[in-house]
Design an enzyme around this catalytic site. Structure first.
Site, PDB file in Angstrom:
ATOM      1  N   ASP A  11      37.603  31.989  45.192  1.00  0.00           N
ATOM      2  CA  ASP A  11      37.080  31.939  43.819  1.00  0.00           C
ATOM      3  C   ASP A  11      37.381  33.223  43.067  1.00  0.00           C
ATOM      4  OD1 ASP A  11      35.334  29.952  45.446  1.00  0.00           O
ATOM      5  OD2 ASP A  11      35.236  29.375  43.336  1.00  0.00           O
TER       6      ASP A  11
HETATM    7  O1  MRU Z   1      31.105  25.588  44.421  1.00  0.00           O
HETATM    8  P1  MRU Z   1      32.511  25.076  44.379  1.00  0.00           P
HETATM    9  O2  MRU Z   1      32.646  23.688  44.933  1.00  0.00           O
HETATM   10  O3  MRU Z   1      33.121  25.216  43.014  1.00  0.00           O
HETATM   11  O4  MRU Z   1      33.311  26.040  45.349  1.00  0.00           O
HETATM   12  C1  MRU Z   1      34.686  25.859  45.518  1.00  0.00           C
HETATM   13  C2  MRU Z   1      35.296  26.816  46.449  1.00  0.00           C
HETATM   14  O5  MRU Z   1      34.659  27.709  46.973  1.00  0.00           O
HETATM   15  C3  MRU Z   1      36.779  26.710  46.659  1.00  0.00           C
HETATM   16  O6  MRU Z   1      37.127  27.110  47.945  1.00  0.00           O
HETATM   17  C4  MRU Z   1      37.506  27.610  45.649  1.00  0.00           C
HETATM   18  O7  MRU Z   1      37.023  27.392  44.355  1.00  0.00           O
HETATM   19  C5  MRU Z   1      38.969  27.379  45.660  1.00  0.00           C
HETATM   20  S1  MRU Z   1      39.391  25.759  45.036  1.00  0.00           S
HETATM   21  C6  MRU Z   1      41.073  25.648  45.061  1.00  0.00           C
END
Ligand code: MRU
Length: 408
Positions: free
Chosen positions: A282
């Site tokens: 993220d």
């Molecule tokens: O809370 P989320 O579902 O948005 O978290 C998503 C993640 O942690 C993913 O691993 C990250 O955003 C990469 S998505 C290509």
């Protein structure tokens, strides 16, 4: 069930997103009408879609956010929507209202940096615009390019990931079948399509068709508390016919160890040892520290106990935050308590399939803990760079030099 999370109609400037709260039980697309809520108007905004997890995954969040800006501007400039508070006759006031709306949007989820990076580029376009018409056209073009670039990036990440993985296998002299592990959902549903960590897994699966040394099995972590692994990744892997097993997050050490020691008495799904743990991100900061779904850090710790397992972060460069030096500076989002104490699911009939009512799949919310208890629910954790063997972007795979990462 569709794997397309984002549907943007460039001609009409309309946006529909897959409601990921209902996947894998039901396919429902929701129209996004605005950047953020407007008091007194019943609309579904990019802000609400992102904060409410209807859409999720760092690149998808960025794309939905940026498209929602275009959608709102189209409604104001081309469909004469007057209730959003814009002054179309005064460019400076128009820009100022738009920038305020974008500032709200950015606050929807604080950890993933992609939306902020995308919005910062939009801010520059807004700054440079000399009319509302050019502002709209330029932002539309920017958002469409962002989407197309993300798709290209995903495929390049897949190819670069495969290159890293086979170079490591060759270095080690490993031949035969291996397994990989992943967490959360980093596939088509989290991006414009294909995926990042899951994109590498897709690419490995394709490689497996014509190689003797190949990925034979994937272990997908359930990813409590929001179950992106069991709901979304399991769905994508099943759809792609990639051999996999779902595990809960607390089975990881035992599984890794059982496979490493080839324990025949543990009913293992495959004898192929885990060689790579591949995760998304993220936010990756300058030194390579990486924020990703809660549970990622502990995977890196387990990998570090096994020299034969490499820990890989995969993300487009839109996930890199060049303004922060270390992971300590990353703001970690806290999610509502109820996302840990309650779970939403499709009702299961006697044949094991979901029960359908008049209005789609019957959904039920289940409470899983006493009401009113205290809960700590961070959505992400930070994996320090020293626990990461490679970071794969669309440009190349990065490894550490003298213990640290440098991204150009
Ligand atoms: O809370 P989320 O579902 O948005 O978290 C998503 C993640 O942690 C993913 O691993 C990250 O955003 C990469 S998505 C290509």
């Amino acid at each position: 069930m569709s794997l397309e999370a984002i549907k943007f109609d460039e001609k009409r400037a309309t946006l529909r997103i897959l409601n990921q709260l209902l996947v894998p039980y039901e396919t429902q697309y929701l129209a996004v009408d605005a950047i953020a809520p407007v008091e007194g108007i019943d609309l579904f905004s990019g802000y609400t879609a992102i904060k409410g997890m209807y859409t999720r995954g760092a690149p998808a969040i960025m794309l939905v956010g940026c498209f929602s800006v275009v959608v709102e501007l189209n409604r104001v400039l081309n469909e004469n929507e007057t209730r959003f508070g814009y002054d179309v006759a005064d460019l400076a006031r128009f820009k100022s209202r738009l920038l305020d709306r974008i500032s709200v949007l950015i606050q929807s989820r604080p950890t993933a940096v992609n939306l902020l990076n995308g919005c910062n580029e939009m801010r520059q376009i807004i700054d440079a615009s000399t009319s509302t018409t050019s502002l709209y056209t330029d932002l539309l073009q920017f958002a469409v390019k962002l989407y197309k670039d993300d798709l290209k990036s995903n495929h390049a990440i897949g190819a670069n990931g495969v290159e890293y993985i086979y170079s490591e296998l060759e270095k080690e002299g490993f031949t035969g079948e291996f397994s990989v592990m992943t967490i959360c959902n980093t596939g088509s549903l989290a991006t414009s399509g294909y995926g990042t960590a899951l994109g590498i897994i897709r690419a490995l699966h394709q490689e497996a068709q014509h190689r003797a040394t190949k990925m034979a099995h994937v272990y997908a972590c359930e990813t409590r508390p929001y179950n992106q692994g069991s709901r979304l990744t399991a769905y994508e892997l099943q759809y792609e016919k990639i051999p996999f097993s779902l595990i809960t997050d607390n089975m990881v050490s035992f599984l890794v160890d059982s496979l490493a020691k080839n324990k025949a008495n543990r009913s293992l799904p495959s004898a192929a040892p885990i060689k790579f743990i591949i995760v998304g991100a993220d936010r990756i900061v300058k030194n390579g520290d990486l924020a990703n779904k809660i549970g990622t850090f502990q995977l890196s710790l387990i990998a570090s106990l096994y020299p034969s397992i490499k820990f890989i972060g995969a993300a487009p460069t839109t996930t890199i935050d060049f303004t922060r030096s270390t992971g300590d500076e990353i703001v970690i989002e806290q999610r509502p308590k109820k996302e840990l104490t309650q779970i939403m699911g499709g009702v299961v009939g006697p044949d094991g399939a979901f029960v359908h009512g008049n209005n789609g799949v019957q959904m039920q919310k289940i409470s899983m803990a006493p009401v009113g208890i205290d809960v700590w629910n961070p959505s992400f954790d930070v994996t320090p760079h020293d626990k990461i063997d490679a970071i794969v972007t669309e440009k190349k795979f990065f490894t550490k030099t003298n213990g640290s990462y440098t991204f150009e």
